[in-house]
Design a protein around this motif. Structure first.
Motif, PDB file in Angstrom:
ATOM      1  N   VAL A 135       0.768  -1.142   0.133  1.00  0.00           N
ATOM      2  CA  VAL A 135       0.190  -0.154  -0.069  1.00  0.00           C
ATOM      3  C   VAL A 135       0.865   1.232   0.047  1.00  0.00           C
ATOM      4  O   VAL A 135       0.533   2.264  -0.894  1.00  0.00           O
ATOM      5  N   VAL A 154      -0.415  -5.927  -3.235  1.00  0.00           N
ATOM      6  CA  VAL A 154      -1.749  -5.958  -2.428  1.00  0.00           C
ATOM      7  C   VAL A 154      -2.704  -6.870  -2.855  1.00  0.00           C
ATOM      8  O   VAL A 154      -3.246  -7.486  -2.055  1.00  0.00           O
ATOM      9  N   SER A 267      -7.589  -1.617   0.885  1.00  0.00           N
ATOM     10  CA  SER A 267      -7.594  -2.081  -0.599  1.00  0.00           C
ATOM     11  C   SER A 267      -8.896  -1.565  -1.398  1.00  0.00           C
ATOM     12  O   SER A 267      -8.499  -1.353  -2.630  1.00  0.00           O
ATOM     13  N   LEU A 270      -8.160   1.603  -3.122  1.00  0.00           N
ATOM     14  CA  LEU A 270      -7.314   1.802  -4.174  1.00  0.00           C
ATOM     15  C   LEU A 270      -7.537   2.263  -5.559  1.00  0.00           C
ATOM     16  O   LEU A 270      -6.809   2.860  -6.304  1.00  0.00           O
TER      17      LEU A 270
END
Lengths: 445, 464
Positions: A135, A154, A267, A270
């Motif tokens: 990340v 990730v 996540s 993102l």
């Protein structure tokens, strides 16, 4: 403040988590028997330090007013092509970096007790450390090339943590399902990087005049559409946007702390982060911006309807996350970029807290009912009342079937491809048998 | 030009193969094989450093009417070490039951042939060594199943014939025709469509150590770089590039339809060789260097991947992908190395495979923009296949079914391979080879097409 200090802070925010993941991985490979406290200490100290340095860089950088660029130079080069490692600390990346590091640290601390004496304690923390490092690479990357590096990490850690309880078939199946979506959508990200190199000679982020943060270069109109669509495709996979989001409720098979940080907090956001970095493409191409908003809007509606008929809390939270991320995309598509950043932070904090509390839901309800002295009232039909009664059964069915997206993808996309692959395999066996003179049954193919 | 150091290393390995092949005990034989390969690798490394320090690495040494040189050229310097490491992996993880001393001796002979291969750059010795390696694998397959040997030879003998004709044409001064013949031969050897069928067929039943020693070194790549590069007419080069690209996608797609681990891995290998073949037909330095690096990474990673499966198969029996049948917790190191090497072969970040595929893709986009996206799809599908194999083989069982994790020798070999791939992924500059030269001796130029005509924009990746 000397710029070198700021650069050192940004570099530390990436290198320290990578080093921690490396140390844990080496310890695991060479069989060092680390206790739970030691493992938690490595993760805790690493991410506390990362939070501190990222926060220091954010605060000092804010007063400095210029983005912090860390150039590690050429990583490798051949001919005229060179892969440079650059990190970028600016108004977008530094708040994300602080917030991600703090959440990973908090989840690490929470997991020390939550996963106490769990057989996969070490594995969980290794994956968590690696995820946190991925990340940091994504958010502080100075270009799409470097961003892809963390993006893949990730995705892999996400799939492995969904399959954390590997002795049961379902988590493993769901981990693979998530990975398939990630992997196919990652083609968009690497494809965009390659296309930007092809079109403008670089995939590095650059800050245009008047823009609040740096973003991708804008190529000519045709290439901008191609790059934009590829980036949107990548974002849709990572952020579970319709119709690709069926993996999200299934992903909650993993341990609760990882569900909280992956699918409640970091996540899942993102994708919007990538689109925020693609802001110059959105500004230059209103059609593309509208498409982003439409994808987000459709997902928000889909998530809102489907979430209302779910009967377990994790599915409810999964669809709630999907809805909010859809709304964030609508904000990005409509040009409300600062609002989208605030929305991401607020949603991530609230949702991860909800997911962390979800195993205690019944207990929380009991406490609530004891406090108010009666049953918790059912929520009113706020949304349904806007629809005519004749439409409601159809909507209900639609929601129960999760918008038929899974069925369509399974039967008409993935199923067809797999049937095609099998047909290819049969053809190939016949061809091999004809050419090689060996009967197909002679092998164990 | 003949390169002396790899030739000496090959002779040493060939000598060791006879000692290994005559041992009575398979385990002692395996220990001797690993020891011999490591000793030769260390000696070769020391010798390479010494001749480089003395400044005599590339000094011409005329003798016996031939041109000799001590070390390999820079673009190919890593090849003997890669082959020796392939050999270490192939013997250290070879199950004793399926790899008796005689088979291990053949594995070492195949590695010796591969190491000797890089010592030569002219067609005749390459054809002879090529034939020798085919004979060695065919002999090993014959011990398993004569039908398998027959099928293998039906693919390889025409390829060998093409190589011989190509050598003759090159000697007669018809470089373009000779190069095309060599390309057909290389495609047959490297299992590129439509000549790919032998690899999944052989992988289904052959001792995997033997197969890895034949497939891992990918001798066709050296033959391509030494004899063929840039001599192929532009149109033919593009056609062969497309064949490589189609093979990459086809291998990845069919791999997903397999229900046996051996077949699934074999198709990943087919897909990877397709990528390498595609990259070699590139006209840019970047793409071609990516192909060479992909080949070196594939050699190590795919061999390790294949041999980890062989080690697991020795413990568990036939590896089916129909339903989950293992436990990660019982064999964590084996599972980790299987996953790592599988992903390294398909370009996972933090491994050298990522660097290789980045160069390959960035170097090809100007010349083959549509095909590059197909290759990205192939890589994605291969990644999915790797994780599918991993999940199926290392999950689903709660009980201990008696499988042992990696032994000391297995762990040593895998640690070595993984460390190299990881170090290469973190510090790639030391591992990226200089651009491979043309057949004529000059470095290839970015964007300059094969045969001096046609495609290429001249703009490559990010500008330095």
């Amino acid at each position: 403040m000397n710029v070198v200090f700021l650069q050192a802070f940004v570099a530390t925010a990436v290198l320290l988590p990578l080093a921690a993941a490396g140390v844990l991985a080496l310890a695991g490979w060479f069989g060092a028997r680390l206790g739970e406290r030691a493992i938690s200490a490595v993760v805790g100290v690493t991410y506390a330090t990362t939070t501190f340095v990222a926060a220091a860089a954010a605060v000092l950088g804010f007063f400095d007013g210029r983005p912090i660029v860390v150039d590690f130079g050429e990583w490798f080069a051949v001919g005229h092509y060179a892969f440079r490692w650059t990190l970028l600390g600016d108004a977008l990346s530094l708040p994300f970096s602080v917030f991600a590091a703090a959440l990973v640290g908090l989840i690490g601390a929470f997991s020390q007790r939550y996963l106490h004496r769990e057989a996969g304690f070490f594995r969980f923390h290794l994956m968590l450390a690696l995820f946190g490092a991925g990340v940091q690479v994504v958010v502080l990357a100075g270009g799409v090339d470097q961003l892809f590096f963390g993006w893949e990490v990730v995705g892999l850690t996400s799939a492995l943590l969904i399959a954390f309880f590997h002795e049961r078939p379902k988590p493993v199946e769901h981990g693979l399902r998530a990975f398939v979506t990630y992997r196919l959508c990652d083609i968009g990200l690497i494809g965009a990087a390659v296309w930007l190199h092809h079109a403008v000679g670089t995939a590095a982020f650059v800050r245009l005049d008047g823009a609040p943060w740096a973003g991708v270069h804008v190529p000519d109109a045709g290439s901008a559409w191609i790059a934009g669509l590829l980036l949107l495709w990548a974002s849709m996979g990572k952020s579970a946007q319709a119709p690709l989001g069926g993996w999200l409720p299934r992903a909650f098979e993993g341990p609760t702390p990882s569900s909280a940080i992956f699918y409640g907090a970091i996540s899942i956001h993102l994708g919007p982060y990538l689109l925020l970095r693609s802001a110059p493409l959105l500004d230059a191409n209103p059609g593309f911006a509208a498409l982003v908003a439409v994808v987000g809007g459709v997902t928000a509606l889909h998530g809102a309807f489907v979430g209302r008929v779910q009967t377990d809390i994790k599915c409810v939270l999964a669809y709630a996350s999907m809805t909010q991320v859809g709304l964030i995309l609508v904000g990005i598509g409509c040009g409300l970029r600062h609002l989208a950043v605030l929305h991401i932070v607020g949603h991530a904090l609230l949702r991860s807290l909800e997911i962390l509390r979800s195993p205690s839901l019944l207990q929380d309800y009991r406490h609530l009912e004891q406090a108010i002295g009666r049953q918790v009232p059912r929520p009113k039909l706020a949304l349904e009342r806007f629809f005519p009664a004749s439409l409601r059964p159809w909507l209900y069915r639609h929601a129960l079937e999760r918008g038929y997206f899974d069925a369509i993808l399974r039967d008409h996309v993935v199923g067809r491809f797999l049937r095609g692959f099998r047909a290819l395999d049969r053809l190939d066996r016949k061809f091999t048998s004809w050419l090689g003179g060996a009967p197909a049954t002679e092998t164990r193919r | 030009m003949i390169h002396l150091l790899p030739l000496v290393a090959a002779v040493a390995v060939a000598g060791a193969s006879f000692v290994v092949g005559r041992s009575a005990d398979p385990r002692i034989s395996r220990a001797r094989a690993v020891g011999a390969l490591l000793a030769v690798a260390v000696a070769l490394a020391v010798a390479t450093i010494l001749v480089a320090a003395a400044g005599v690495a590339h000094r011409p040494l005329p003798a016996f009417g031939l041109q000799w040189e001590l070390a390999c050229p820079d673009w190919h310097a890593a090849a003997p070490f890669v082959y020796l490491l392939v050999g270490v992996l192939a013997v250290a993880l070879a199950p004793a039951a399926s790899h008796p001393p005689r088979t291990l001796g053949d594995v070492l002979r195949l590695i010796a042939v591969s190491t000797a291969f890089v010592a030569f750059e002219s067609a005749l010795p390459l054809v002879a060594l090529w034939a020798l390696s085919v004979v060695l694998l065919a002999r090993g397959l014959g011990r398993v199943d004569s039908g398998l040997r027959r099928a293998f030879l039906r693919y390889q003998l025409p390829g060998l014939a093409f190589a011989a004709v190509g050598a003759g044409l090159i000697a007669a001064g018809r470089a373009a025709e000779g190069a095309v013949c060599w390309l057909v031969a290389i495609f047959s050897r490297e299992a590129i469509a439509p000549f790919h069928g032998w690899l999944p067929l052989v992988a289904g039943r052959a001792p995997l150590g033997l197969l890895a020693a034949f497939v891992g070194p990918q001798l066709g790549v050296h033959a391509h770089l030494a004899l063929v590069a840039d001599a192929v007419p532009h149109a033919a080069a593009h056609a062969f590039a497309w064949a490589g690209g189609v093979t990459a996608v086809l291998g990845a797609a069919i791999g997903l339809a397999q229900s046996e681990a051996r077949a699934a891995i074999a198709w990943i290998v087919v897909s990877q060789t397709g990528l390498v073949a595609f990259g070699l037909e590139n006209s840019s330095d970047v793409g071609r260097t990516g192909a060479v690096l992909t080949w070196q990474v594939s050699a190590i990673a795919v061999t390790g991947f294949l041999m980890t499966a062989a080690a697991l198969e020795a413990r568990r029996g036939a590896l089916s992908l129909r339903e989950p049948g293992g436990s990660f917790a019982r064999t964590p190191r084996m599972a980790t190395s299987f996953l790592f090497l599988g992903f390294a072969s398909v370009g996972l970040p933090l491994t050298l495979g990522f660097v290789a595929e980045d160069l390959l893709v960035q170097g090809s986009v100007d010349e083959f923009p549509a095909l590059v996206f197909c290759l990205l799809l192939a890589t994605a599908l291969n990644g999915i296949n790797v994780l599918r194999c991993f999940f199926t083989l290392f999950s689903g069982k709660r009980d201990h079914i008696g499988e042992q994790d990696l032994g000391v020798r297995e762990r040593l070999a895998l640690t070595l391979a993984m460390a190299l791939l990881l170090l290469g992924g973190v510090f790639p500059r030391a591992f990226v080879p200089p651009p491979a030269r043309n057949a004529g001796g000059a470095p290839a130029h970015d964007g300059q097409p094969h045969g001096g005509a046609g495609a290429g924009h001249g703009q490559q990746g990010s500008q330095r």
